[in-house]
Design a protein around this motif. Structure first.
Motif, PDB file in Angstrom:
ATOM      1  N   ALA A 112       0.641  -1.108   0.255  1.00 54.21           N
ATOM      2  CA  ALA A 112      -0.170  -0.095  -0.035  1.00 54.21           C
ATOM      3  C   ALA A 112       0.780   1.252  -0.036  1.00 54.21           C
ATOM      4  CB  ALA A 112      -0.925   0.182   1.219  1.00 54.21           C
ATOM      5  N   PRO A 113       1.783   1.510   0.813  1.00 51.69           N
ATOM      6  CA  PRO A 113       2.707   2.665   0.785  1.00 51.69           C
ATOM      7  C   PRO A 113       3.592   2.876  -0.363  1.00 51.69           C
ATOM      8  CG  PRO A 113       3.569   1.096   2.576  1.00 51.69           C
ATOM      9  CD  PRO A 113       2.411   0.542   2.161  1.00 51.69           C
ATOM     10  N   PHE A 114       4.048   1.655  -0.966  1.00 50.93           N
ATOM     11  CA  PHE A 114       4.927   1.753  -2.001  1.00 50.93           C
ATOM     12  C   PHE A 114       3.974   2.514  -3.357  1.00 50.93           C
ATOM     13  CE2 PHE A 114       8.681  -1.185  -1.668  1.00 50.93           C
ATOM     14  CZ  PHE A 114       9.129  -0.253  -0.532  1.00 50.93           C
ATOM     15  N   LYS A 115       2.818   1.867  -3.532  1.00 50.63           N
ATOM     16  CA  LYS A 115       1.804   2.252  -4.519  1.00 50.63           C
ATOM     17  C   LYS A 115       1.220   3.876  -4.298  1.00 50.63           C
ATOM     18  CE  LYS A 115      -0.443  -0.739  -6.742  1.00 50.63           C
ATOM     19  NZ  LYS A 115      -1.326  -1.795  -7.454  1.00 50.63           N
ATOM     20  N   ALA A 116       1.381   4.123  -3.213  1.00 53.82           N
ATOM     21  CA  ALA A 116       1.057   5.403  -2.680  1.00 53.82           C
ATOM     22  C   ALA A 116       2.119   6.395  -3.519  1.00 53.82           C
ATOM     23  CB  ALA A 116       0.617   5.821  -1.312  1.00 53.82           C
ATOM     24  N   GLN A 117       3.382   5.884  -3.232  1.00 51.35           N
ATOM     25  CA  GLN A 117       4.599   6.660  -3.449  1.00 51.35           C
ATOM     26  C   GLN A 117       5.259   6.667  -4.708  1.00 51.35           C
ATOM     27  OE1 GLN A 117       7.005   5.670  -0.030  1.00 51.35           O
ATOM     28  NE2 GLN A 117       5.288   6.026   1.323  1.00 51.35           N
ATOM     29  N   ALA A 118       5.213   5.312  -5.262  1.00 54.71           N
ATOM     30  CA  ALA A 118       5.873   5.266  -6.684  1.00 54.71           C
ATOM     31  C   ALA A 118       5.124   5.751  -7.710  1.00 54.71           C
ATOM     32  CB  ALA A 118       6.316   3.513  -6.731  1.00 54.71           C
ATOM     33  N   ASP A 119       5.773   6.132  -8.853  1.00 53.47           N
ATOM     34  CA  ASP A 119       4.986   6.524 -10.057  1.00 53.47           C
ATOM     35  C   ASP A 119       5.331   5.607 -11.086  1.00 53.47           C
ATOM     36  OD1 ASP A 119       7.804   7.084 -10.802  1.00 53.47           O
ATOM     37  OD2 ASP A 119       7.254   9.286 -11.033  1.00 53.47           O
ATOM     38  N   PHE A 120       5.717   4.313 -10.774  1.00 50.65           N
ATOM     39  CA  PHE A 120       5.944   3.278 -11.781  1.00 50.65           C
ATOM     40  C   PHE A 120       5.058   2.011 -11.377  1.00 50.65           C
ATOM     41  CE2 PHE A 120       9.362   3.462  -8.568  1.00 50.65           C
ATOM     42  CZ  PHE A 120       9.395   2.273  -8.142  1.00 50.65           C
ATOM     43  N   GLU A 121       4.960   1.228 -12.310  1.00 48.88           N
ATOM     44  CA  GLU A 121       4.254  -0.101 -11.968  1.00 48.88           C
ATOM     45  C   GLU A 121       5.152  -1.073 -11.519  1.00 48.88           C
ATOM     46  OE1 GLU A 121       1.412  -3.552 -14.425  1.00 48.88           O
ATOM     47  OE2 GLU A 121       2.173  -1.745 -15.463  1.00 48.88           O
ATOM     48  N   MET A 122       4.637  -1.985 -10.389  1.00 47.18           N
ATOM     49  CA  MET A 122       5.588  -2.736  -9.812  1.00 47.18           C
ATOM     50  C   MET A 122       5.075  -4.260  -9.834  1.00 47.18           C
ATOM     51  SD  MET A 122       5.871  -0.635  -6.178  1.00 47.18           S
ATOM     52  CE  MET A 122       4.705   0.041  -6.340  1.00 47.18           C
ATOM     53  N   GLY A 123       5.880  -5.418  -9.904  1.00 50.12           N
ATOM     54  CA  GLY A 123       5.569  -6.576  -9.949  1.00 50.12           C
ATOM     55  C   GLY A 123       6.419  -7.406  -8.697  1.00 50.12           C
ATOM     56  N   ALA A 124       6.112  -8.710  -8.641  1.00 50.48           N
ATOM     57  CA  ALA A 124       6.874  -9.292  -7.312  1.00 50.48           C
ATOM     58  C   ALA A 124       7.132 -10.811  -7.775  1.00 50.48           C
ATOM     59  CB  ALA A 124       5.875  -9.155  -6.310  1.00 50.48           C
ATOM     60  N   PHE A 125       8.242 -11.225  -7.127  1.00 49.47           N
ATOM     61  CA  PHE A 125       8.540 -12.823  -7.649  1.00 49.47           C
ATOM     62  C   PHE A 125       9.043 -13.405  -6.031  1.00 49.47           C
ATOM     63  CE2 PHE A 125      12.260 -10.234  -8.558  1.00 49.47           C
ATOM     64  CZ  PHE A 125      13.393 -10.800  -7.839  1.00 49.47           C
ATOM     65  N   PRO A 126       8.864 -14.447  -6.068  1.00 48.36           N
ATOM     66  CA  PRO A 126       9.031 -15.321  -4.785  1.00 48.36           C
ATOM     67  C   PRO A 126      10.643 -15.643  -4.630  1.00 48.36           C
ATOM     68  CG  PRO A 126       8.112 -16.903  -6.282  1.00 48.36           C
ATOM     69  CD  PRO A 126       8.026 -15.606  -6.957  1.00 48.36           C
ATOM     70  N   PRO A 127      11.159 -15.845  -3.555  1.00 49.15           N
ATOM     71  CA  PRO A 127      12.292 -16.262  -3.564  1.00 49.15           C
ATOM     72  C   PRO A 127      12.917 -17.220  -4.570  1.00 49.15           C
ATOM     73  CG  PRO A 127      11.551 -16.110  -1.456  1.00 49.15           C
ATOM     74  CD  PRO A 127      10.333 -16.158  -2.266  1.00 49.15           C
ATOM     75  N   PRO A 128      13.701 -17.162  -5.376  1.00 48.54           N
ATOM     76  CA  PRO A 128      14.174 -18.098  -6.311  1.00 48.54           C
ATOM     77  C   PRO A 128      14.838 -19.423  -5.629  1.00 48.54           C
ATOM     78  CG  PRO A 128      15.125 -15.759  -6.967  1.00 48.54           C
ATOM     79  CD  PRO A 128      14.731 -15.723  -5.335  1.00 48.54           C
ATOM     80  N   VAL A 129      14.499 -20.522  -6.385  1.00 47.70           N
ATOM     81  CA  VAL A 129      14.910 -21.855  -5.950  1.00 47.70           C
ATOM     82  C   VAL A 129      16.489 -21.960  -6.259  1.00 47.70           C
ATOM     83  CG1 VAL A 129      12.751 -22.914  -5.731  1.00 47.70           C
ATOM     84  CG2 VAL A 129      13.912 -23.024  -7.767  1.00 47.70           C
ATOM     85  N   LYS A 130      16.954 -23.085  -5.891  1.00 44.93           N
ATOM     86  CA  LYS A 130      18.409 -23.414  -6.177  1.00 44.93           C
ATOM     87  C   LYS A 130      18.246 -23.845  -7.691  1.00 44.93           C
ATOM     88  CE  LYS A 130      20.507 -22.804  -2.174  1.00 44.93           C
ATOM     89  NZ  LYS A 130      21.397 -21.620  -2.187  1.00 44.93           N
ATOM     90  N   LYS A 131      17.585 -24.862  -7.990  1.00 43.26           N
ATOM     91  CA  LYS A 131      17.668 -25.082  -9.303  1.00 43.26           C
ATOM     92  C   LYS A 131      15.866 -25.382  -9.695  1.00 43.26           C
ATOM     93  CE  LYS A 131      18.629 -30.072  -8.254  1.00 43.26           C
ATOM     94  NZ  LYS A 131      18.305 -30.028  -6.829  1.00 43.26           N
ATOM     95  N   ALA A 132      15.986 -25.200 -11.186  1.00 44.83           N
ATOM     96  CA  ALA A 132      14.715 -25.491 -11.672  1.00 44.83           C
ATOM     97  C   ALA A 132      14.023 -26.745 -11.302  1.00 44.83           C
ATOM     98  CB  ALA A 132      14.623 -25.657 -12.956  1.00 44.83           C
ATOM     99  N   GLY A 133      12.757 -26.783 -11.030  1.00 49.83           N
ATOM    100  CA  GLY A 133      11.881 -28.152 -10.579  1.00 49.83           C
ATOM    101  C   GLY A 133      11.996 -28.426  -9.158  1.00 49.83           C
ATOM    102  N   ASP A 134      12.870 -27.473  -8.325  1.00 52.76           N
ATOM    103  CA  ASP A 134      12.913 -27.627  -6.924  1.00 52.76           C
ATOM    104  C   ASP A 134      11.585 -27.042  -6.451  1.00 52.76           C
ATOM    105  OD1 ASP A 134      15.466 -28.862  -6.989  1.00 52.76           O
ATOM    106  OD2 ASP A 134      16.205 -26.872  -5.971  1.00 52.76           O
ATOM    107  N   THR A 135      11.183 -27.597  -5.240  1.00 48.13           N
ATOM    108  CA  THR A 135       9.839 -27.125  -4.359  1.00 48.13           C
ATOM    109  C   THR A 135      10.185 -25.767  -3.946  1.00 48.13           C
ATOM    110  OG1 THR A 135       9.449 -29.385  -3.773  1.00 48.13           O
ATOM    111  CG2 THR A 135       8.136 -27.585  -2.664  1.00 48.13           C
ATOM    112  N   CYS A 136       9.260 -24.810  -4.080  1.00 42.44           N
ATOM    113  CA  CYS A 136       9.553 -23.446  -3.516  1.00 42.44           C
ATOM    114  C   CYS A 136       8.787 -23.209  -2.203  1.00 42.44           C
ATOM    115  CB  CYS A 136       9.227 -22.456  -4.375  1.00 42.44           C
ATOM    116  SG  CYS A 136       7.367 -22.318  -4.602  1.00 42.44           S
ATOM    117  N   TYR A 137       9.326 -22.558  -1.297  1.00 41.85           N
ATOM    118  CA  TYR A 137       8.838 -22.095   0.099  1.00 41.85           C
ATOM    119  C   TYR A 137       8.598 -20.731   0.105  1.00 41.85           C
ATOM    120  CZ  TYR A 137       9.804 -27.335   1.050  1.00 41.85           C
ATOM    121  OH  TYR A 137      10.052 -28.650   0.963  1.00 41.85           O
ATOM    122  N   ILE A 138       7.770 -20.383   0.916  1.00 38.88           N
ATOM    123  CA  ILE A 138       7.806 -18.823   1.226  1.00 38.88           C
ATOM    124  C   ILE A 138       7.500 -18.608   2.526  1.00 38.88           C
ATOM    125  CG2 ILE A 138       6.828 -18.258  -1.166  1.00 38.88           C
ATOM    126  CD1 ILE A 138       4.038 -18.213   0.242  1.00 38.88           C
TER     127      ILE A 138
END
Length: 421
Positions: A272-298
């Protein structure tokens, strides 16, 4: 005389209904919610409470927040004096557990709707033996990375899925030179652990499996899965910008929202505060896994709940309110009113805010866990959470090795914690 009688009759017809209305209002059951969240007062007054009262005529609810820094001592004083409201907003883990153990919060195992929450969702408000839940989970915060979509488009880069892709991305941003790759400082220390170690670490210690093994004593902080996140953090240093060691949390926020940094290691409370302050569009991504196919945790960390004052004056009405808080209706209202504070209800909530929806969508593909220092192993001295803040900052600064950080935290834990046999 006639005119006077007519006047008296008119007054009677006006006053009698008003008096009856007063009797009806006096018969309403009044509930008070104690809370430290004074920033969302208008949401309770304008959205949440009216929705409940519309379905529960005869119950009137007042949201009565205090200053966050005063809440712990003030609500405890009220509970001990018998003057606290019927409903007590619950901080996660030990503070609320202490209230339950003193008999100040009631058990809620038989509450309508409590089965709408998983054991992980209830973990911040359940006894150590897992048998009794004493607060209804309301919301969690999720960790990951927020990024500047404009910067990514300019650099023609994509969201990374693996650690190798992540560091290749950081290298490309740094080489380009128009943006600081990541906005994070280590001066305040807590960010280094909260948005660093706790953010990326679950992929290494396998979320709840590792956290519970640490509590059981079958894993130690010196094991490879707990040292590995520090090794990854040590590699962040070249990408944090000049003088990051003196950079405060507000400094980092400003660097990102002013468009000077491409990526921000984040907690969802920034939405919420970032959307109120930034004048650019934002995206998000989860913590990258060690290698492709690994189970991801958040890290989907329990943040706020609400409980029943065991000595409240209106327990039945209060239970009705708590049952409503446990419902999908409340989950949808609350989560969309406060984007970044996500419902813990098992019924999925569709978020109206696209960035918030991006964060919460990770629950469909990644396994959730909570911060490892939050429950049980964080109760002693030295405090494990504070120790992890310090050593995480040291590792990023390069003043301590990953192995030294792990050894120090385990030594502190060993000094007071003896796992139950």
């Amino acid at each position: 005389m006639t005119r006077m009688l007519k006047g008296l009759m008119l007054a009677t017809t006006v006053l009698v209904p008003a008096a009856l209305a007063g009797v009806a209002n006096a018969a309403d059951t009044a509930l008070t919610i104690e809370s430290w969240r004074n920033d969302d007062l208008s949401i309770w007054q304008e959205k949440l409470i009216p929705a409940f009262e519309a379905k529960n005529p005869g119950i009137k609810v007042t949201f009565a927040p205090m200053a966050p820094t005063e809440y712990n001592s003030a609500v405890n004083a009220k509970l001990e004096a018998g003057t606290a409201g019927d409903l007590i907003t619950c901080r996660p883990f030990d503070l609320s557990l202490a209230m339950f153990e003193k008999g100040q919060l009631a058990a809620l195992n038989d509450l309508d709707g409590i089965k709408n929450f998983s054991d992980t969702a209830k973990s911040a408000w359940t006894t150590d033996d897992g048998k009794t839940t004493f607060c209804v989970p309301m919301a969690s915060v999720i960790h990951g990375f927020i990024y500047n979509k404009k910067a990514f488009e300019e650099l023609k880069v994509e969201v990374p899925k693996t650690e190798d892709e992540f560091f290749a991305l950081l290298d490309k941003i740094k080489t380009d030179g128009n943006y600081i790759p990541m906005a994070m400082g280590t001066k305040d220390q807590w960010e280094a652990a909260t948005m660093g170690y706790y953010n990326i670490g679950p992929n290494d210690w396998k979320g709840e499996d590792g956290r519970k093994a640490l509590i059981a004593g079958t894993q130690k902080l010196t094991d490879a899965d707990w040292v590995e996140p520090y090794k990854t953090l040590a590699k962040w240093k070249p990408y944090l910008g000049d003088g990051f060691e003196a950079q405060t949390y507000p400094d980092s926020q400003n660097l990102f929202t002013l468009g000077r940094a491409a990526i921000y290691p984040a907690g969802s409370w920034e939405i919420a505060p970032f959307k109120a302050q930034a004048d650019f569009e934002m995206g998000a991504f989860p913590p990258p896994v060690k290698k492709a196919g690994d189970t991801c945790y958040i890290s989907d960390h329990n943040d706020i709940g609400i409980g029943l004052n065991a000595k409240g004056k209106n327990p039945e009405a209060a239970k009705k309110f708590l049952a409503w808080v446990a419902s999908p209706e409340f989950a949808t209202l609350y989560a969309n009113s406060l984007p970044g504070f996500f419902s813990l209800n098992s019924t999925a909530v569709k978020m109206e805010d696209p960035l918030a929806q991006e964060f919460v969508s990770w629950r469909q593909t990644c396994k959730p866990t909570i911060r490892p220092s939050a429950a049980i192993v964080g109760r002693g001295k030295p405090n494990l959470d504070l120790e992890m803040w310090r050593v995480s900052a040291n590792v990023i600064n390069g003043t301590q090795t990953p192995e030294q950080a792990a050894e120090e935290t385990q030594k502190g834990l060993d000094s007071w914690y003896k796992p139950a046999k």
